[in-house]
Design a protein around this motif. Sequence first.
Motif, mmCIF file in Angstrom:
data_model
loop_
_atom_site.group_PDB
_atom_site.id
_atom_site.type_symbol
_atom_site.label_atom_id
_atom_site.label_comp_id
_atom_site.label_asym_id
_atom_site.label_seq_id
_atom_site.Cartn_x
_atom_site.Cartn_y
_atom_site.Cartn_z
ATOM 1 N N SER A 1 -10.804 0.309 -4.105
ATOM 2 C CA SER A 1 -10.968 1.485 -3.257
ATOM 3 C C SER A 1 -10.628 2.765 -4.016
ATOM 4 C CB SER A 1 -10.069 1.360 -2.027
ATOM 5 O OG SER A 1 -10.123 2.538 -1.249
ATOM 6 N N LYS A 2 -11.369 3.817 -3.711
ATOM 7 C CA LYS A 2 -11.120 5.128 -4.319
ATOM 8 C C LYS A 2 -10.224 6.008 -3.446
ATOM 9 C CE LYS A 2 -13.898 4.163 -7.720
ATOM 10 N NZ LYS A 2 -13.347 3.886 -9.066
ATOM 11 N N LYS A 3 -9.783 5.476 -2.330
ATOM 12 C CA LYS A 3 -8.957 6.262 -1.427
ATOM 13 C C LYS A 3 -7.584 6.520 -2.052
ATOM 14 C CE LYS A 3 -11.103 4.514 2.811
ATOM 15 N NZ LYS A 3 -10.869 3.790 4.085
ATOM 16 N N LYS A 4 -7.025 7.653 -1.710
ATOM 17 C CA LYS A 4 -5.722 8.044 -2.257
ATOM 18 C C LYS A 4 -4.627 7.079 -1.818
ATOM 19 C CE LYS A 4 -2.657 12.039 -2.632
ATOM 20 N NZ LYS A 4 -2.427 13.454 -2.205
ATOM 21 N N ASP A 5 -4.743 6.523 -0.616
ATOM 22 C CA ASP A 5 -3.710 5.624 -0.094
ATOM 23 C C ASP A 5 -3.607 4.338 -0.903
ATOM 24 O OD1 ASP A 5 -3.317 7.506 1.822
ATOM 25 O OD2 ASP A 5 -4.489 6.474 3.371
ATOM 26 N N HIS A 6 -4.692 3.975 -1.598
ATOM 27 C CA HIS A 6 -4.712 2.686 -2.303
ATOM 28 C C HIS A 6 -4.715 2.846 -3.818
ATOM 29 C CE1 HIS A 6 -7.098 1.553 1.545
ATOM 30 N NE2 HIS A 6 -5.795 1.413 1.760
ATOM 31 N N LYS A 7 -4.360 4.037 -4.315
ATOM 32 C CA LYS A 7 -4.483 4.268 -5.758
ATOM 33 C C LYS A 7 -3.477 3.445 -6.556
ATOM 34 C CE LYS A 7 -1.443 8.340 -5.868
ATOM 35 N NZ LYS A 7 -1.338 9.773 -6.267
ATOM 36 N N ASN A 8 -2.341 3.071 -5.929
ATOM 37 C CA ASN A 8 -1.335 2.270 -6.628
ATOM 38 C C ASN A 8 -1.332 0.822 -6.166
ATOM 39 O OD1 ASN A 8 -0.371 4.546 -8.060
ATOM 40 N ND2 ASN A 8 0.871 5.142 -6.296
ATOM 41 N N ASN B 1 0.810 -1.219 0.000
ATOM 42 C CA ASN B 1 0.000 0.000 0.000
ATOM 43 C C ASN B 1 0.841 1.266 0.000
ATOM 44 O OD1 ASN B 1 -2.790 -0.699 -0.098
ATOM 45 N ND2 ASN B 1 -2.630 -1.517 1.986
ATOM 46 N N TYR C 1 -9.207 -3.226 -0.991
ATOM 47 C CA TYR C 1 -8.136 -2.317 -1.403
ATOM 48 C C TYR C 1 -8.123 -2.134 -2.919
ATOM 49 C CZ TYR C 1 -6.222 -3.213 3.293
ATOM 50 O OH TYR C 1 -6.046 -3.314 4.643
#
Length: 1103
Positions: free
Chosen positions: A151-158, A77, A148
């Motif tokens: 997810s649209k969260k910034k922490d999981h974008k990659n 993550n 994950y």
Amino acid sequence: MEDPAPPSSEASTRRPKRGRPPKQRLKENDAAEQAERESSPDDLEEPRPRPKRNRAHEGTSSMAAKLAEQTLIEAVNGNGKLIPHVVKFWVERYEKDPKPAMFELLTMLFEACGAKYCDRSDLLDDTDVDDVVVALVNCSKRGEVEDYLNSKKKDHKNFKENLSSFWDNLVRECQHGPLFDQVLFDKCMDYIIALSCTPPRVYRQVASLIGLWLVTSYITIANMLGAQRETTRRQLDAEKKKKSEGPRMESLNKRFSDTHEKITLLEEMMRKIFTGLFVHRYRDIDPNIRMSCIESLGAWILSYPSLFLQDLYLKYLGWTLNDKNAGVRKASISALQNLYEVDDNVPTLGLFTERFSGRMIELADDIDVSVAVSAIDLVKQLLRHQLIPEDDLGSLYDLLVVDPPEIRHAIGGLVYDHLIAQKFNSFQSGSRGENDNSSEVQLKRMLRILEEFPQDQILSLYVIDDVWDYMKAIKDWKCIISMLLDDNPLHELSDSDATNLVRLLCASVKKAVGERILTATDNRKQYFTKAQKEVFGNNKQDITVAMMKSYPLLLQKFISDKAKVSSLVEIVLYMNLELYSLKRQEQNFKNVLQLIKEAFFKHGDKDTLRACVMAINFCCIGSQGELQDFARNKLKELEYEVITKLKSAIKEVVDGGDEYSLLVNLKRLHELQVSRSVPINILYEDIVMVLREFRNLEDEVVCFLLLNLYLHLAWGVQSIRNEENISTASLTSLVSKRDTLLQELEYFLNLAPDSKEGGKLGSELACRVCCILAEMWIVFRTSNFSKTKLERLGYQPDAHVLQKYWELCQQQLNISDEADDEDVNKEYAEETNRDAVMIAAGKLIYSDVVPKEYLASEIVSHFLMHGTSVSEIVKHLITVLKKKDADLATIFVEALKKAYHRSENVSAENNSFSECKNLAAQLSGTFIGAARNKHRSDILKIVTRGIEYAFADAPKQLSFLEAAVLHFVSKLPAPDVLEIMTNVQTRTEYVNTEENPSGWRPYHTFIDNLRDKYAKNEGFQDEKEGVSIRRRGRPRKRQNIPAKKLFDDQSSSEDEDSISASEQDGGRQEEDDEDAPLIQSIRSSSKLRSLGVSREESKGASS
């Protein structure tokens, strides 16, 4: 025991194998490093370099400590650049103590799926994989899963990229040790395969991603080992030639066998994932999983053909060409394109191509445009390898004239490569001369194609537009002109070829300067970049220079040819006329104008006359100085000559002569008046006299007499409104002319009731009367002149005239297509069909000329009666009414009543008010989404007034409840439905409905439907009337499910989905553009007519 060191020749390419290290290795290394530092001579020098090395060492140590504290899922993550270091440290831990490291890796696998599973004992012992996976599925049931991957969260974008990178680095890092211990990756693959077969979608998504990527990484290692094996084999061959035996030979044999064993083991691991994961997941209900499978398979076949390039694996690409999801079909096509791109693969693909080439050709007409374009490119590859016969391409050439331009242009590329450039014809390659693909040769091949459309210019333009981007010869204007001017009998073109070449020249010139040669389906304005505009300007200059001297010769040669002259004259609109002055070619410019004037009086067809008028007007604007004065004088001469000829033609008709001269000169005057005001005051009384005293004139002559009178009045109104000092005489004259024309129009309006088939008023004349009368009412509507000096010009039609007007409109709407095609002049078909009549009536509503309550309800009642094009016009009108806040309730209810009465008068017993039902379904369908809340009061009024109408003559009119009202009730919220049901039931409290059960049956049906809708709370369901809601997925097919399942009590993803047939049978549905102006609706109808599509065919397509 460590493996022997590789030879020096391979030391640079091979990494040292990682064996099981001794436990004290790290300590020994640390001690050796410390001893080296202590004995280093750097201690005697200045201490500058030393702090740098210490800082680097401290940084490395701190990073190592940070990575050691970080869990694997946190690394995935986190920063993807650190993943190689994380993997390296984990492998070192695994080599020291496998069990805790294995637990850590599997925990990361479960956490990547989103599950929280911490039972350490299960992983340390030989627990059954299925038991662990069942526990993970139970976690999902309890909602203890964090997704994950999606997810649209910034922490999981990659997350997806990092997860793939982690497993890829793991395989690479383990290639000299744990990869082949048959413990680590076997255990991981068991869990990955098991998780990929579980019901939770996120489990299947993550497991499929990891499993597919593992195979890709295995292939990378296998290819490296394969290269090493091939090197070792060559070395062995060299040693055998030397006939030398010894340690060198033994070492090479051992290395060769070890490498081969590793490759064999990797291939077994690939097959394990393929059979355990791929063969199930390529049919998954999730299209993204199916797409990932096909994309991965295509990459595997391409990068490792020794295993995967065989029909056992290729068949999956062929099967998924029928997948119901467009993305999966496109992935399959893309994979095949990559395979056919490699010439060495083609022989192996022969049987596969023979089996699936038909489906590849069918996909060229796929419902998804991107899939169709990709399929066409794939067919081009098949042609390049000569894997399909030309006879199979007939259906593709029909796509040259379909609506999506992307498909047309892709087919254009195929036509160019195959038929014009002949890139795929290998038998010609040996005999092809230097000039075999010259511009003239390609143009002649293009003419052979255009011969297939001898009578239809629009279809020819489609073909030209399709190949424009690929065919450079089509822009060789000098070559085209020389071919047209060549009088050599051996090379002279036939008449049809010359006509097609002239059309091609005109279309090429238009395209070169950025003009459309086909009517745009979206009616959007074109926007060009600065670079594009510069290219168009250069092209315009090149065209002008190329044609400056030869253009008059072309006009002179073909001036008498009706089929060619209009296209030739039109070319001047796209030339840079300033160059005539700069290049001192004034005489050629004057010759062009003189020839255009001659063509104007030599022909009488619409296209030529319109082209000549546009050309002369353009010359008056685009030229400069003396040439501009010359053009304006020519235009005045043209107007004067038309008036003179028209006066002579009127005298000839009065003297009992032929009407042809009058008709032709009226057409010429009409084309002039369309673009500019022509002074015909001296002819006005003569035209009115001919109308009144010669009632037996041909309908076409009468049409153009009325049209010219109307255009003269319209220019007069515009002129007088721009005058500052308005004279009473001019105003009185204009009012008198207005009244005269209205009287003539009303005369023909009164003929309408007597004009059945074979009656007094023909279809063309009736359409003209409807359109001209509507335009007159709009131009002279009272609101335009109220409270001004021109108030006398205002006019408002009375109810009696309006009723007669609509009766005439209805007669034209009800004329069959066959009778319409026979009666209407093909030259002016777009201006005299039912679409033009409906647009004219709609403009009266839009302009607030007549009461909406009467005419709008009449128009809406014809919503579904006259084909697709009329329906689109009515749909746009309803959109306009909504924006103008019209009384929709009254309009819709009156329209439904009219449709109900028409259905009531139908003699068929099984009609069951289908027209009224269909109209109600369509009208209620306009209240969807937010529009239901916005127009809730209108819907309530429609329902209330509909109920009142139904009970006004109960039980005779109760069927109106079921036929019309019920469709609008479904658009109301549940409380309103309950109130309506109570209201209806109150009306029958003191009525004995059992006395006439059949008459009151619609009432009971209506009440039952209201109860159902209220009970199910369907009031807020956003569904379109008449459109069935499709169930997602496919029915379960137990017979196709393998006998042994991991979850017997769960519905596997395979139960939910299998490959279905492609959605080819579904029609392409265009989005409704509610903001499009009403007048633009006529474009679609004219296009249908130009392609010969009947109203019944349009209806069938829409239904």
